[in-house]
Design a protein around this motif. Structure first.
Motif, mmCIF file in Angstrom:
data_model
loop_
_atom_site.group_PDB
_atom_site.id
_atom_site.type_symbol
_atom_site.label_atom_id
_atom_site.label_comp_id
_atom_site.label_asym_id
_atom_site.label_seq_id
_atom_site.Cartn_x
_atom_site.Cartn_y
_atom_site.Cartn_z
ATOM 1 N N GLY A 70 0.777 -1.237 0.000
ATOM 2 C CA GLY A 70 0.000 0.000 0.000
ATOM 3 C C GLY A 70 0.799 1.272 0.000
ATOM 4 N N TYR A 71 1.979 1.261 0.652
ATOM 5 C CA TYR A 71 2.783 2.477 0.743
ATOM 6 C C TYR A 71 4.230 2.167 0.363
ATOM 7 N N GLU A 72 4.396 1.468 -0.756
ATOM 8 C CA GLU A 72 5.736 1.038 -1.157
ATOM 9 C C GLU A 72 6.694 2.191 -1.385
ATOM 10 N N GLU A 73 6.157 3.381 -1.688
ATOM 11 C CA GLU A 73 7.039 4.533 -1.909
ATOM 12 C C GLU A 73 7.775 4.929 -0.631
ATOM 13 N N ARG A 74 7.242 4.567 0.525
ATOM 14 C CA ARG A 74 7.930 4.843 1.792
ATOM 15 C C ARG A 74 9.099 3.883 1.990
ATOM 16 N N GLU A 75 8.810 2.591 1.840
ATOM 17 C CA GLU A 75 9.835 1.562 2.009
ATOM 18 C C GLU A 75 9.214 0.221 1.662
ATOM 19 N N THR A 76 9.855 -0.523 0.773
ATOM 20 C CA THR A 76 9.390 -1.875 0.489
ATOM 21 C C THR A 76 9.889 -2.822 1.578
ATOM 22 N N ILE A 77 9.278 -3.981 1.661
ATOM 23 C CA ILE A 77 9.743 -4.988 2.610
ATOM 24 C C ILE A 77 11.177 -5.389 2.294
ATOM 25 N N SER A 78 11.488 -5.565 1.009
ATOM 26 C CA SER A 78 12.836 -5.980 0.618
ATOM 27 C C SER A 78 13.879 -4.960 1.052
ATOM 28 N N ASN A 79 13.662 -3.687 0.730
ATOM 29 C CA ASN A 79 14.637 -2.663 1.120
ATOM 30 C C ASN A 79 14.679 -2.509 2.637
ATOM 31 N N GLY A 80 13.519 -2.573 3.274
ATOM 32 C CA GLY A 80 13.483 -2.430 4.732
ATOM 33 C C GLY A 80 14.268 -3.510 5.447
ATOM 34 N N LEU A 81 14.178 -4.744 4.962
ATOM 35 C CA LEU A 81 14.930 -5.833 5.590
ATOM 36 C C LEU A 81 16.431 -5.685 5.345
ATOM 37 N N GLU A 82 16.808 -5.120 4.205
ATOM 38 C CA GLU A 82 18.228 -4.840 3.970
ATOM 39 C C GLU A 82 18.731 -3.756 4.926
ATOM 40 N N VAL A 83 17.897 -2.751 5.173
ATOM 41 C CA VAL A 83 18.246 -1.706 6.142
ATOM 42 C C VAL A 83 18.426 -2.330 7.526
ATOM 43 N N ALA A 84 17.482 -3.184 7.916
ATOM 44 C CA ALA A 84 17.543 -3.823 9.235
ATOM 45 C C ALA A 84 18.810 -4.657 9.378
ATOM 46 N N ALA A 85 19.163 -5.417 8.338
ATOM 47 C CA ALA A 85 20.359 -6.256 8.404
ATOM 48 C C ALA A 85 21.620 -5.410 8.536
ATOM 49 N N SER A 86 21.710 -4.342 7.751
ATOM 50 C CA SER A 86 22.898 -3.482 7.822
ATOM 51 C C SER A 86 23.000 -2.802 9.175
ATOM 52 N N ALA A 87 21.861 -2.596 9.843
ATOM 53 C CA ALA A 87 21.847 -1.953 11.160
ATOM 54 C C ALA A 87 22.069 -2.944 12.291
ATOM 55 N N GLY A 88 22.194 -4.234 11.969
ATOM 56 C CA GLY A 88 22.541 -5.222 12.979
ATOM 57 C C GLY A 88 21.391 -6.055 13.514
ATOM 58 N N PHE A 89 20.212 -5.959 12.910
ATOM 59 C CA PHE A 89 19.043 -6.672 13.436
ATOM 60 C C PHE A 89 18.843 -7.991 12.680
ATOM 61 N N THR A 90 18.844 -9.092 13.426
ATOM 62 C CA THR A 90 18.609 -10.399 12.816
ATOM 63 C C THR A 90 17.129 -10.751 12.783
ATOM 64 N N GLY A 91 16.296 -10.000 13.511
ATOM 65 C CA GLY A 91 14.862 -10.237 13.494
ATOM 66 C C GLY A 91 14.098 -8.963 13.798
ATOM 67 N N ILE A 92 12.973 -8.767 13.102
ATOM 68 C CA ILE A 92 12.112 -7.609 13.377
ATOM 69 C C ILE A 92 10.650 -8.051 13.373
ATOM 70 N N VAL A 93 9.847 -7.398 14.212
ATOM 71 C CA VAL A 93 8.402 -7.588 14.215
ATOM 72 C C VAL A 93 7.793 -6.453 13.398
ATOM 73 N N LEU A 94 6.977 -6.825 12.408
ATOM 74 C CA LEU A 94 6.442 -5.846 11.458
ATOM 75 C C LEU A 94 5.099 -5.307 11.937
ATOM 76 N N ASN A 95 5.002 -3.990 11.969
ATOM 77 C CA ASN A 95 3.756 -3.329 12.383
ATOM 78 C C ASN A 95 2.653 -3.500 11.337
ATOM 79 N N THR A 96 1.446 -3.089 11.731
ATOM 80 C CA THR A 96 0.260 -3.350 10.899
ATOM 81 C C THR A 96 -0.239 -2.112 10.158
ATOM 82 N N ASN A 97 0.606 -1.069 10.054
ATOM 83 C CA ASN A 97 0.144 0.155 9.391
ATOM 84 C C ASN A 97 0.399 0.101 7.892
ATOM 85 N N THR A 98 -0.294 -0.822 7.239
ATOM 86 C CA THR A 98 -0.216 -0.984 5.792
ATOM 87 C C THR A 98 -1.623 -0.808 5.215
#
Length: 417
Positions: A70-98
């Protein structure tokens, strides 16, 4: 792919014989095979040697927003998970604001499938109510069977107390966790920032601490009546800490989190009407920030979150009262916590949370699946818009010198390094 991490300082207080020791770590087929003073690399083994390398059990974030669907222009799941990995996170819980909000098992399956194949694990939440509209319960049991780890209407408060009561009763049948965002909006209609001296000086409508504390008191009373598992995300006041600490002493199954920006900033930064600092809950006063820092270190606040919320520039570059609430946080998290607490405490705090969601803990030990964060606690940098990996730029920490940066992660046979 086999990996050999060379000369890494291990940060893991649960392993006294290894904590603060320099060791090599051998990973074969996604499992930690050996940890030793000197391990030789075998054939087809990639060697990882990095400046001032430190390693800890993988970091975890309990409140992350992307944009898809719904709001891919903000951040896609693919790019967001790459951001999380580079920031050191091996796991994230995804919010429901889609859009649409994930309120059926099919929505959860879509999110899990879209998140597959990345270094960082994605754990989706489902909504508490259909469409997050606060009226009727969503398909919580079916979503749980499909992989939802908790239920949240994100930052839509559960204004109907009967809805929260029913959710807490119903989810006991499958041991699920219910989020309740702590704000009574009727006490702060059209509120823009913390109600106090600064809001009065700026002429902005305030959001008093009472809006949070009254809602927490109500939710805890409902929890005491129903039982169940309640999580109160991103608390922001000293009194909220006291309410939750008392509830825990009384045996209630309640947890809470705090966002990194509430540990660092206060409402004084809003003097310039900069909408980057507009968040919900709002930035509070110094007394609150200090109380939150202390409670997090002591474990009264269960875990920290980046409360990562990418937004379009058009949603932020408006008159302050028209701008959207929300800020980035994944890439800033370790640098902020490292400067407040130091690397040992910061790493321990960032490792918390999995157990609350029924997930296996990350363990740095031979025979365990590899789920590691690699970082340099001495790296100094100043965050800029150009250096952000997120496709949105709404970070509060732009231009602020930070210390401590992740190199990336290793999870199973996947790595971002």
């Amino acid at each position: 792919m086999n990996l050999l991490i060379k000369s890494a300082t291990i940060i893991d207080k649960s392993q006294p014989s290894l904590h603060l020791k320099k060791r090599d770590i051998l990973i074969e087929k996604g499992l930690i095979q050996a940890i030793g003073v000197r391990i030789e690399a075998g054939k087809k083994t990639r060697v990882i040697e990095l400046k001032n390398l430190h390693v800890s059990p993988g970091w975890f974030d309990s409140s992350v927003s992307f944009g898809e669907p719904g709001y891919e222009e903000r951040e896609t799941i693919s790019n967001g998970l790459e951001v999380a990995a580079s920031a050191g996170f091996t796991g994230i819980v995804l919010n429901t604001n889609t859009h649409p909000s994930p309120d059926t098992s099919g929505d959860i399956v879509f999110l899990k499938e879209t998140g597959k194949g990345h270094s960082t694990s994605l754990y989706p939440m489902g909504t508490v109510s259909m469409g997050a509209n606060g009226a009727e319960l969503s398909e919580m049991y079916d979503m749980s069977l499909s992989g939802a780890v908790a239920f949240s209407d994100y930052k839509h408060a559960l204004d109907n107390p009967n809805l929260l009561k029913l959710a807490l009763l119903y989810t006991q049948n499958f041991d699920a966790l219910v989020y309740s965002f702590p704000q009574d909006g009727q006490l702060s209609p059209k509120g823009q920032m913390h109600e106090g001296e600064v809001s009065m000086r700026l002429g902005l409508r305030g959001i008093p601490t009472l809006t949070e504390e009254l809602r927490i008191a109500r939710d805890l009373a409902i929890l005491q009546y129903t039982g169940g598992k309640l999580h109160i995300p991103t608390i922001s006041t000293a009194s909220s800490v006291n309410l939750i600490a008392a509830a825990k002493k009384n045996g209630l199954d309640v947890s809470c989190s705090v966002a990194i920006h509430h540990l660092w900033f206060t409402d004084e930064v809003l003097d310039g009407f900069d909408s980057r600092y507009k968040t919900l809950p709002p930035l509070r006063g110094k007394k609150d920030s200090k109380a939150l820092q202390k409670a997090l270190a002591e474990g009264v606040i269960d875990f920290v979150t980046s409360d990562h919320c990418p937004l379009d520039v058009e949603e932020k570059r408006r008159e302050f009262d028209q701008a959207a609430f929300g800020a980035l946080g994944l890439e800033e998290s370790f640098g902020v916590l490292n400067q407040i607490y130091g690397p040992e405490v910061a790493s321990e705090i960032l490792g918390r949370g999995r157990k609350r969601f029924g997930l296996a803990e990350a363990k740095l030990a031979a025979g365990q699946p590899a789920e590691l964060t690699l970082f340099d606690p001495e790296a100094e940098y100043t965050l800029s818009r150009e250096s952000l990996l997120s496709t949105s730029g709404n970070s509060m920490f732009l231009g602020i010198p930070l210390k401590g940066k992740a190199y990336g992660i290793i999870r199973g046979e996947k790595t971002s390094i």
